[in-house]
Motif scaffolding. Structure first.
Motif, PDB file in Angstrom:
ATOM      1  N   TYR A   7       0.830  -1.205   0.000  1.00 17.85           N
ATOM      2  CA  TYR A   7       0.000   0.000   0.000  1.00 17.85           C
ATOM      3  C   TYR A   7       0.863   1.252   0.000  1.00 17.85           C
ATOM      4  O   TYR A   7       0.533   2.247  -0.633  1.00 17.85           O
ATOM      5  CB  TYR A   7      -0.937   0.022   1.210  1.00 17.85           C
ATOM      6  CG  TYR A   7      -2.212  -0.752   1.007  1.00 17.85           C
ATOM      7  CD1 TYR A   7      -3.089  -0.427  -0.012  1.00 17.85           C
ATOM      8  CD2 TYR A   7      -2.527  -1.814   1.837  1.00 17.85           C
ATOM      9  CE1 TYR A   7      -4.257  -1.143  -0.200  1.00 17.85           C
ATOM     10  CE2 TYR A   7      -3.686  -2.537   1.662  1.00 17.85           C
ATOM     11  CZ  TYR A   7      -4.545  -2.205   0.641  1.00 17.85           C
ATOM     12  OH  TYR A   7      -5.703  -2.912   0.460  1.00 17.85           O
ATOM     13  N   GLY A   8       1.981   1.225   0.707  1.00 22.67           N
ATOM     14  CA  GLY A   8       2.880   2.374   0.732  1.00 22.67           C
ATOM     15  C   GLY A   8       3.465   2.668  -0.642  1.00 22.67           C
ATOM     16  O   GLY A   8       3.563   3.824  -1.059  1.00 22.67           O
ATOM     17  N   VAL A   9       3.859   1.623  -1.354  1.00 27.17           N
ATOM     18  CA  VAL A   9       4.398   1.795  -2.703  1.00 27.17           C
ATOM     19  C   VAL A   9       3.338   2.381  -3.618  1.00 27.17           C
ATOM     20  O   VAL A   9       3.599   3.331  -4.373  1.00 27.17           O
ATOM     21  CB  VAL A   9       4.923   0.451  -3.255  1.00 27.17           C
ATOM     22  CG1 VAL A   9       5.213   0.541  -4.744  1.00 27.17           C
ATOM     23  CG2 VAL A   9       6.160   0.010  -2.497  1.00 27.17           C
ATOM     24  N   LYS A  10       2.120   1.850  -3.549  1.00 29.30           N
ATOM     25  CA  LYS A  10       1.040   2.371  -4.391  1.00 29.30           C
ATOM     26  C   LYS A  10       0.721   3.818  -4.056  1.00 29.30           C
ATOM     27  O   LYS A  10       0.486   4.636  -4.942  1.00 29.30           O
ATOM     28  CB  LYS A  10      -0.217   1.511  -4.245  1.00 29.30           C
ATOM     29  CG  LYS A  10      -0.084   0.147  -4.864  1.00 29.30           C
ATOM     30  CD  LYS A  10      -1.328  -0.674  -4.629  1.00 29.30           C
ATOM     31  CE  LYS A  10      -1.139  -2.088  -5.103  1.00 29.30           C
ATOM     32  NZ  LYS A  10      -2.307  -2.931  -4.831  1.00 29.30           N
ATOM     33  N   ALA A  11       0.713   4.161  -2.769  1.00 27.63           N
ATOM     34  CA  ALA A  11       0.428   5.536  -2.358  1.00 27.63           C
ATOM     35  C   ALA A  11       1.532   6.480  -2.823  1.00 27.63           C
ATOM     36  O   ALA A  11       1.250   7.598  -3.268  1.00 27.63           O
ATOM     37  CB  ALA A  11       0.270   5.613  -0.843  1.00 27.63           C
ATOM     38  N   ALA A  12       2.779   6.043  -2.757  1.00 24.55           N
ATOM     39  CA  ALA A  12       3.891   6.884  -3.207  1.00 24.55           C
ATOM     40  C   ALA A  12       3.807   7.121  -4.709  1.00 24.55           C
ATOM     41  O   ALA A  12       4.042   8.240  -5.187  1.00 24.55           O
ATOM     42  CB  ALA A  12       5.218   6.229  -2.846  1.00 24.55           C
ATOM     43  N   GLU A  13       3.446   6.090  -5.462  1.00 32.06           N
ATOM     44  CA  GLU A  13       3.295   6.252  -6.905  1.00 32.06           C
ATOM     45  C   GLU A  13       2.145   7.197  -7.224  1.00 32.06           C
ATOM     46  O   GLU A  13       2.261   8.048  -8.107  1.00 32.06           O
ATOM     47  CB  GLU A  13       3.059   4.897  -7.568  1.00 32.06           C
ATOM     48  CG  GLU A  13       4.277   4.020  -7.560  1.00 32.06           C
ATOM     49  CD  GLU A  13       3.987   2.638  -8.096  1.00 32.06           C
ATOM     50  OE1 GLU A  13       2.796   2.298  -8.312  1.00 32.06           O
ATOM     51  OE2 GLU A  13       4.950   1.895  -8.308  1.00 32.06           O
ATOM     52  N   ARG A  14       1.041   7.047  -6.514  1.00 27.56           N
ATOM     53  CA  ARG A  14      -0.119   7.909  -6.743  1.00 27.56           C
ATOM     54  C   ARG A  14       0.221   9.358  -6.403  1.00 27.56           C
ATOM     55  O   ARG A  14      -0.121  10.272  -7.140  1.00 27.56           O
ATOM     56  CB  ARG A  14      -1.309   7.417  -5.911  1.00 27.56           C
ATOM     57  CG  ARG A  14      -2.577   8.167  -6.168  1.00 27.56           C
ATOM     58  CD  ARG A  14      -3.800   7.586  -5.466  1.00 27.56           C
ATOM     59  NE  ARG A  14      -3.561   7.105  -4.123  1.00 27.56           N
ATOM     60  CZ  ARG A  14      -3.511   5.819  -3.771  1.00 27.56           C
ATOM     61  NH1 ARG A  14      -3.661   4.874  -4.671  1.00 27.56           N
ATOM     62  NH2 ARG A  14      -3.295   5.465  -2.519  1.00 27.56           N
ATOM     63  N   GLU A  15       0.941   9.566  -5.308  1.00 27.94           N
ATOM     64  CA  GLU A  15       1.336  10.904  -4.898  1.00 27.94           C
ATOM     65  C   GLU A  15       2.294  11.531  -5.924  1.00 27.94           C
ATOM     66  O   GLU A  15       2.191  12.705  -6.238  1.00 27.94           O
ATOM     67  CB  GLU A  15       1.993  10.865  -3.519  1.00 27.94           C
ATOM     68  CG  GLU A  15       2.371  12.211  -2.965  1.00 27.94           C
ATOM     69  CD  GLU A  15       1.156  13.042  -2.584  1.00 27.94           C
ATOM     70  OE1 GLU A  15       1.276  14.268  -2.657  1.00 27.94           O
ATOM     71  OE2 GLU A  15       0.109  12.463  -2.226  1.00 27.94           O
ATOM     72  N   GLU A  16       3.193  10.717  -6.442  1.00 28.55           N
ATOM     73  CA  GLU A  16       4.142  11.207  -7.436  1.00 28.55           C
ATOM     74  C   GLU A  16       3.438  11.625  -8.729  1.00 28.55           C
ATOM     75  O   GLU A  16       3.851  12.576  -9.390  1.00 28.55           O
ATOM     76  CB  GLU A  16       5.179  10.128  -7.730  1.00 28.55           C
ATOM     77  CG  GLU A  16       6.346  10.622  -8.567  1.00 28.55           C
ATOM     78  CD  GLU A  16       7.408   9.564  -8.662  1.00 28.55           C
ATOM     79  OE1 GLU A  16       7.331   8.782  -9.624  1.00 28.55           O
ATOM     80  OE2 GLU A  16       8.274   9.516  -7.782  1.00 28.55           O
ATOM     81  N   ARG A  17       2.389  10.913  -9.083  1.00 33.06           N
ATOM     82  CA  ARG A  17       1.612  11.270 -10.274  1.00 33.06           C
ATOM     83  C   ARG A  17       0.713  12.461 -10.028  1.00 33.06           C
ATOM     84  O   ARG A  17       0.072  12.961 -10.953  1.00 33.06           O
ATOM     85  CB  ARG A  17       0.759  10.073 -10.719  1.00 33.06           C
ATOM     86  CG  ARG A  17       1.527   8.964 -11.353  1.00 33.06           C
ATOM     87  CD  ARG A  17       0.582   7.946 -11.993  1.00 33.06           C
ATOM     88  NE  ARG A  17      -0.488   7.545 -11.080  1.00 33.06           N
ATOM     89  CZ  ARG A  17      -0.507   6.446 -10.351  1.00 33.06           C
ATOM     90  NH1 ARG A  17       0.515   5.633 -10.396  1.00 33.06           N
ATOM     91  NH2 ARG A  17      -1.531   6.153  -9.586  1.00 33.06           N
TER      92      ARG A  17
END
Length: 96
Positions: free
Chosen positions: A80-90
């Motif tokens: 979930y942390g990886v997905k959230a970081a990717e979403r935040e980066e986008r």
């Protein structure tokens, strides 16, 4: 950049992306191992129910659930942390 992109074996130039890819691989492996141990627990439970729940079956069920939980919980959180970081980066924002 999705998780599937990060899980590839291509070398990454950005150290943040490299660490995120490493975390994504760890999460994927942890989920695979954790869910596999839960499957072992279910199969052992069914086999034990048929054979009469002797001590070896109970031991396998309890150990599989315990170790599977210890492996799976951090893997899910890291995923979930990886997905959230990717979403935040986008620019997708947070969960709130």
């Amino acid at each position: 950049m999705g998780v599937s992109t990060l899980v590839s074996d291509a070398p990454l130039s950005d150290p943040v992306e490299a660490r995120r890819a490493s975390a994504a691989r760890f999460a994927a492996m942890g989920k695979r191992v954790g869910y596999s141990l839960f499957l072992v627990a279910v199969v052992a439970f069914v086999a034990g129910a048929i054979a009469g729940f002797s001590a070896p079956y109970v031991t396998v069920v309890v150990a599989s659930i315990a170790v599977g939980s210890l492996v799976l919980a951090p893997a899910i959180v890291i995923g979930y942390g990886v997905k959230a970081a990717e979403r935040e980066e986008r620019g997708g924002g947070s969960f709130h």
